[in-house]
Scaffold this motif. Structure first.
Motif, PDB file in Angstrom:
ATOM      1  N   ILE A  50       0.943  11.305  -6.274  1.00 12.76           N
ATOM      2  CA  ILE A  50       0.184  10.056  -6.179  1.00 12.76           C
ATOM      3  C   ILE A  50      -0.794  10.110  -5.009  1.00 12.76           C
ATOM      4  CG2 ILE A  50       0.373   7.565  -5.764  1.00 12.76           C
ATOM      5  CD1 ILE A  50       3.044   7.632  -7.279  1.00 12.76           C
ATOM      6  N   ARG A  51      -0.362  10.686  -3.885  1.00 16.42           N
ATOM      7  CA  ARG A  51      -1.287  10.817  -2.753  1.00 16.42           C
ATOM      8  C   ARG A  51      -2.515  11.640  -3.144  1.00 16.42           C
ATOM      9  NH1 ARG A  51       3.674  11.344   0.037  1.00 16.42           N
ATOM     10  NH2 ARG A  51       3.511  13.619   0.169  1.00 16.42           N
ATOM     11  N   ASP A  52      -2.304  12.700  -3.933  1.00 11.95           N
ATOM     12  CA  ASP A  52      -3.427  13.511  -4.392  1.00 11.95           C
ATOM     13  C   ASP A  52      -4.324  12.727  -5.346  1.00 11.95           C
ATOM     14  OD1 ASP A  52      -2.540  15.655  -2.907  1.00 11.95           O
ATOM     15  OD2 ASP A  52      -1.587  16.688  -4.588  1.00 11.95           O
ATOM     16  N   MET A  53      -3.719  11.902  -6.193  1.00 12.49           N
ATOM     17  CA  MET A  53      -4.487  11.119  -7.159  1.00 12.49           C
ATOM     18  C   MET A  53      -5.455  10.157  -6.482  1.00 12.49           C
ATOM     19  SD  MET A  53      -1.533  10.178  -9.964  1.00 12.49           S
ATOM     20  CE  MET A  53      -2.453   8.786 -10.585  1.00 12.49           C
ATOM     21  N   VAL A  54      -5.036   9.571  -5.368  1.00 11.60           N
ATOM     22  CA  VAL A  54      -5.847   8.521  -4.737  1.00 11.60           C
ATOM     23  C   VAL A  54      -6.616   9.025  -3.521  1.00 11.60           C
ATOM     24  CG1 VAL A  54      -4.284   6.723  -5.569  1.00 11.60           C
ATOM     25  CG2 VAL A  54      -3.932   7.692  -3.292  1.00 11.60           C
ATOM     26  N   GLN A  55      -6.571  10.331  -3.272  1.00  6.75           N
ATOM     27  CA  GLN A  55      -7.290  10.875  -2.122  1.00  6.75           C
ATOM     28  C   GLN A  55      -8.787  10.635  -2.275  1.00  6.75           C
ATOM     29  OE1 GLN A  55      -5.945  14.669  -0.621  1.00  6.75           O
ATOM     30  NE2 GLN A  55      -8.033  15.290  -0.055  1.00  6.75           N
ATOM     31  N   GLU A  56      -9.406  10.140  -1.216  1.00  7.88           N
ATOM     32  CA  GLU A  56     -10.813   9.720  -1.278  1.00  7.88           C
ATOM     33  C   GLU A  56     -11.796  10.842  -0.980  1.00  7.88           C
ATOM     34  OE1 GLU A  56     -11.387   6.254   1.195  1.00  7.88           O
ATOM     35  OE2 GLU A  56      -9.386   5.503   0.694  1.00  7.88           O
ATOM     36  N   ASN A  57     -11.430  11.769  -0.123  1.00  6.46           N
ATOM     37  CA  ASN A  57     -12.329  12.859   0.264  1.00  6.46           C
ATOM     38  C   ASN A  57     -11.630  14.191   0.090  1.00  6.46           C
ATOM     39  OD1 ASN A  57     -14.818  11.467   1.632  1.00  6.46           O
ATOM     40  ND2 ASN A  57     -13.029  10.382   2.435  1.00  6.46           N
ATOM     41  N   HIS A  58     -12.417  15.219  -0.235  1.00  4.30           N
ATOM     42  CA  HIS A  58     -11.859  16.541  -0.474  1.00  4.30           C
ATOM     43  C   HIS A  58     -12.699  17.603   0.223  1.00  4.30           C
ATOM     44  CE1 HIS A  58     -10.377  14.055  -3.812  1.00  4.30           C
ATOM     45  NE2 HIS A  58      -9.324  14.862  -3.826  1.00  4.30           N
ATOM     46  N   LEU A  59     -12.064  18.692   0.596  1.00  9.37           N
ATOM     47  CA  LEU A  59     -12.744  19.853   1.165  1.00  9.37           C
ATOM     48  C   LEU A  59     -12.687  21.001   0.175  1.00  9.37           C
ATOM     49  CD1 LEU A  59     -11.358  19.854   4.822  1.00  9.37           C
ATOM     50  CD2 LEU A  59     -13.771  19.650   4.191  1.00  9.37           C
TER      51      LEU A  59
ATOM     52  N   PRO B  13       0.798  -1.232   0.000  1.00 11.62           N
ATOM     53  CA  PRO B  13       0.000   0.000   0.000  1.00 11.62           C
ATOM     54  C   PRO B  13       0.826   1.274   0.000  1.00 11.62           C
ATOM     55  CG  PRO B  13      -0.940  -1.598   1.508  1.00 11.62           C
ATOM     56  CD  PRO B  13       0.378  -2.157   1.060  1.00 11.62           C
ATOM     57  N   ARG B  14       2.067   1.212   0.505  1.00  8.70           N
ATOM     58  CA  ARG B  14       2.895   2.412   0.554  1.00  8.70           C
ATOM     59  C   ARG B  14       3.234   2.946  -0.828  1.00  8.70           C
ATOM     60  NH1 ARG B  14       8.030   2.060   4.243  1.00  8.70           N
ATOM     61  NH2 ARG B  14       8.211   4.165   3.336  1.00  8.70           N
ATOM     62  N   ARG B  15       3.133   2.088  -1.884  1.00  7.62           N
ATOM     63  CA  ARG B  15       3.420   2.582  -3.237  1.00  7.62           C
ATOM     64  C   ARG B  15       2.490   3.729  -3.622  1.00  7.62           C
ATOM     65  NH1 ARG B  15       4.892  -3.113  -4.733  1.00  7.62           N
ATOM     66  NH2 ARG B  15       2.683  -3.547  -5.107  1.00  7.62           N
ATOM     67  N   ASN B  16       1.261   3.703  -3.074  1.00  5.57           N
ATOM     68  CA  ASN B  16       0.315   4.773  -3.381  1.00  5.57           C
ATOM     69  C   ASN B  16       0.445   5.981  -2.453  1.00  5.57           C
ATOM     70  OD1 ASN B  16      -0.791   3.458  -5.543  1.00  5.57           O
ATOM     71  ND2 ASN B  16      -2.558   2.653  -4.425  1.00  5.57           N
TER      72      ASN B  16
END
Length: 323
Positions: free
Chosen positions: A14-23, A5-8
């Motif tokens: 990449i962290r921004d690409m897979v972020q699930e929730n946004h404000l 999982p650390r690859r993501n």
């Protein structure tokens, strides 16, 4: 290991690409306090950075927020004690600060969303959300007062009516009153699960509206209960609510989630005054990093299922670029 999982998480991109929730700015509603007079701005002592505004300065504050992309506002009045009585007469005064404030905000900023608080306590000499008789909060007799108040708000230009009183049946009673007078497009954001919380103290300071006797436990919910929120929500949906609100938010993330999982209406979370005051106090002591702490808390509410968040942090998170 095939699964890592650390690859993501290995880069910001990449962290921004897979972020699930946004404000976003559109997720936030900014509560604002109103006082009488001209060119008046007084800080709420228990809420550093939060002020009560006379209407002329309220308009400047709204304009500043609009320029940041913050376009939804929940208005609350600080009413002079001399204008309070048992039946909240001042709430219907077209020349009073609250109805004038609604009119002025909508006149100057028609694209803003104005949300109004429907409850007796800011105007009541008893400081309760319902009509008091012999020490008892009368439910059904209160509904007529709330309906008249809601109509006054709608006539002044409110986009969303937010009954915060927790009287049984008030959503249906208000919906019928609004529809009967041609306000079918005026929305209702119901305080669906409003708990008898210890986190409201600074808000009552801001409005000077604490109960003159007793407490609000006969109408606000027991903090120990979750399933009861499902009962309240089902009734509000049936009676015509457009939003379901949970208040407070931070200690009730489970309630936000259970309403999100069981109902299709948008869920609002109220990040209340006591939650705000705790963060500000810890930041002033140097115990917490302000921006990261605030955004983490707001993201937790989004993650739990809140579609919109009423928060006193709304302006600063945009102004300081934290979201």
């Amino acid at each position: 290991m095939l699964s890592r999982p650390r690859r993501n998480r290995k880069s910001q991109v990449i962290r921004d690409m897979v972020q699930e929730n946004h404000l976003r700015a559109s997720d936030l509603i900014f509560p604002l306090f109103i006082i009488d007079g001209q060119n008046r701005k007084t800080e709420v002592s228990s809420m550093p950075g939060i002020y009560r505004y006379s209407i002329d300065l309220l308009l400047k504050e709204v304009e500043s927020c609009m320029n940041l992309g913050l376009k939804a506002f929940d208005l609350f009045p600080n009413i002079e004690e001399s204008k309070k009585d048992k039946v909240a007469t001042e709430s219907l005064n077209k020349d009073g600060i609250y109805l004038r404030a609604i009119r002025e905000v909508k006149k100057n900023f028609p694209e803003a969303c104005v949300i109004t608080d429907v409850a007796m306590d800011p105007y009541s000499s008893d400081g309760h959300d319902g009509l008091v008789e012999n020490g008892e909060i009368l439910n059904d007799e209160t509904l007529e007062i709330l309906a008249k108040m809601s109509l006054a708000h709608a006539e002044a230009g409110a986009d969303i009516i937010a009954p915060s009183d927790m009287m049984d049946g008030r959503v249906g009673y208000i919906r019928e009153a609004l529809d009967g007078q041609g306000f079918k497009n005026t929305s209702i954001m119901s305080y669906t699960a409003k708990y008898a919380s210890a986190f409201y103290g600074p808000f009552r300071d801001a409005l000077e509206s604490a109960p003159k006797f007793g407490d609000k436990k006969t109408y606000q919910m027991n903090p120990a209960n979750q399933r009861e929120a499902l009962i309240e929500a089902a009734l509000d949906v049936e009676e015509g609510a457009d939003f379901l609100m949970v208040k407070p938010a931070l200690a009730y993330l489970d309630v936000i989630k259970v309403l999100k999982d069981n109902f299709d209406l948008p869920i609002a979370a109220y990040n209340v005054s006591g939650e705000y005051a705790m963060i500000k106090s810890a930041v002033q002591k140097g115990w917490l990093e302000e921006g990261r702490t605030i955004t983490e808390i707001l993201m937790g509410m989004k993650r739990a299922g809140a579609d919109v968040i009423l928060t006193y942090h709304a302006k600063e998170v945009l102004e300081k670029g934290w979201i």
